[in-house]
Design a protein around this motif. Structure first.
Motif, mmCIF file in Angstrom:
data_model
loop_
_atom_site.group_PDB
_atom_site.id
_atom_site.type_symbol
_atom_site.label_atom_id
_atom_site.label_comp_id
_atom_site.label_asym_id
_atom_site.label_seq_id
_atom_site.Cartn_x
_atom_site.Cartn_y
_atom_site.Cartn_z
ATOM 1 N N GLY A 296 70.480 -2.605 36.203
ATOM 2 C CA GLY A 296 71.686 -3.318 35.817
ATOM 3 C C GLY A 296 71.738 -4.763 36.254
ATOM 4 O O GLY A 296 72.637 -5.505 35.833
ATOM 5 N N VAL B 49 80.443 -0.419 26.328
ATOM 6 C CA VAL B 49 81.286 -1.180 27.245
ATOM 7 C C VAL B 49 82.553 -0.382 27.511
ATOM 8 O O VAL B 49 83.202 0.101 26.576
ATOM 9 C CB VAL B 49 81.664 -2.565 26.663
ATOM 10 C CG1 VAL B 49 82.486 -3.363 27.662
ATOM 11 C CG2 VAL B 49 80.404 -3.344 26.284
ATOM 12 N N ASP C 80 86.022 -0.546 30.275
ATOM 13 C CA ASP C 80 86.736 -1.247 31.356
ATOM 14 C C ASP C 80 86.001 -2.523 31.764
ATOM 15 O O ASP C 80 85.858 -2.817 32.941
ATOM 16 C CB ASP C 80 86.938 -0.326 32.560
ATOM 17 C CG ASP C 80 87.818 0.868 32.246
ATOM 18 O OD1 ASP C 80 88.742 0.710 31.410
ATOM 19 O OD2 ASP C 80 87.588 1.944 32.802
ATOM 20 N N GLN C 81 85.508 -3.251 30.772
ATOM 21 C CA GLN C 81 84.809 -4.526 30.960
ATOM 22 C C GLN C 81 83.490 -4.379 31.708
ATOM 23 O O GLN C 81 82.985 -5.353 32.284
ATOM 24 C CB GLN C 81 85.714 -5.543 31.677
ATOM 25 C CG GLN C 81 87.013 -5.824 30.941
ATOM 26 C CD GLN C 81 87.790 -6.951 31.557
ATOM 27 O OE1 GLN C 81 87.288 -8.076 31.699
ATOM 28 N NE2 GLN C 81 89.034 -6.674 31.920
ATOM 29 N N GLY C 82 82.925 -3.176 31.696
ATOM 30 C CA GLY C 82 81.638 -2.960 32.325
ATOM 31 C C GLY C 82 80.642 -2.385 31.334
ATOM 32 O O GLY C 82 80.985 -1.567 30.478
ATOM 33 N N HIS D 10 75.093 1.199 31.701
ATOM 34 C CA HIS D 10 73.650 1.072 31.467
ATOM 35 C C HIS D 10 72.996 2.414 31.117
ATOM 36 O O HIS D 10 72.015 2.440 30.373
ATOM 37 C CB HIS D 10 72.984 0.448 32.697
ATOM 38 C CG HIS D 10 73.329 -1.006 32.870
ATOM 39 N ND1 HIS D 10 72.762 -2.001 32.117
ATOM 40 C CD2 HIS D 10 74.214 -1.604 33.699
ATOM 41 C CE1 HIS D 10 73.274 -3.168 32.477
ATOM 42 N NE2 HIS D 10 74.160 -2.958 33.432
#
Length: 208
Positions: free
Chosen positions: A117, A198, A200-202, A205
């Protein structure tokens, strides 16, 4: 200090098949990613009919446009002189010759992130630096578009940004409701297919 009024922000999709330039006024310029090393060996009787253009970078002359183009599907293409001259030609076609450009381009997710990541910092800096190198149009009096600032993002995330950033009262704003919704993006390109999730804005990976 650079006058902000002389800077043109653009979005670049410098893909293996096509190169696209997104302009602040909403226009989208698309050209085939087609070029080869060497001169065109063509003299244009009518300049309006010209469809092959020459550029030089790092001491190498390239012909761009309606040529029997060399393959772009090689590993180092995003950092190559061929990539730079094709991008320069797209900027010229967009009427940006002589202007200072602030550009955002992309790399495939697997080229942007390591498996854990973390970002591939050396690769990203190599991409940023490559497009900032000088490219000179061969035509007399034709001014180059100079890329003064260059940021790189994961290619598939461009669609996510486009979804969550909305226009309100002629200004860009974040749609908070859209931020909360998990999204999967599939980006099918000329050589790579990206899949990114994507939430929660993450970037998840394990699913990308």
């Amino acid at each position: 200090m650079t006058d902000a009024s002389t800077i043109t922000p653009v979005g670049l999709d410098d893909g293996y098949a096509y190169t696209k330039v997104a302009l602040p006024d909403g226009r989208l310029i698309v050209i085939p990613s087609r070029a080869r090393v060497g001169r065109s060996d063509v003299t244009w009787v009518h300049q309006g009919r010209q469809n092959i253009f020459e550029y030089e970078t790092e001491g190498t002359r390239y012909s761009v446009g309606a040529v029997d183009g060399a393959p772009t599907h090689f590993e180092g293409y995003p950092f190559s002189g061929m990539n730079r001259v094709i991008v320069q030609h797209a900027l010229q076609q967009a009427g940006l010759g002589g202007q200072s450009i602030h550009a955002v381009s992309g790399l495939p997710v697997s080229a942007y992130y390591l498996r854990d990541g973390n970002q591939r910092h050396k690769t990203l800096e190599k991409k940023r630096a490559s497009l900032k190198q000088a490219v000179q149009p061969a035509a007399v009096g034709q001014l180059a578009a100079g890329i003064a600032f260059h940021e790189v993002i994961p290619e598939a995330l461009a669609a996510w940004y486009d979804d969550v950033i909305v226009e309100q009262a002629d200004e860009a704003a974040i749609d908070e409701d859209r931020l909360c919704v998990p999204m999967a993006i599939v980006d099918i390109g000329g050589r790579t297919t990206d899949f990114v999730v994507v939430k929660d804005q993450g970037v998840i990976h394990g699913s990308s």
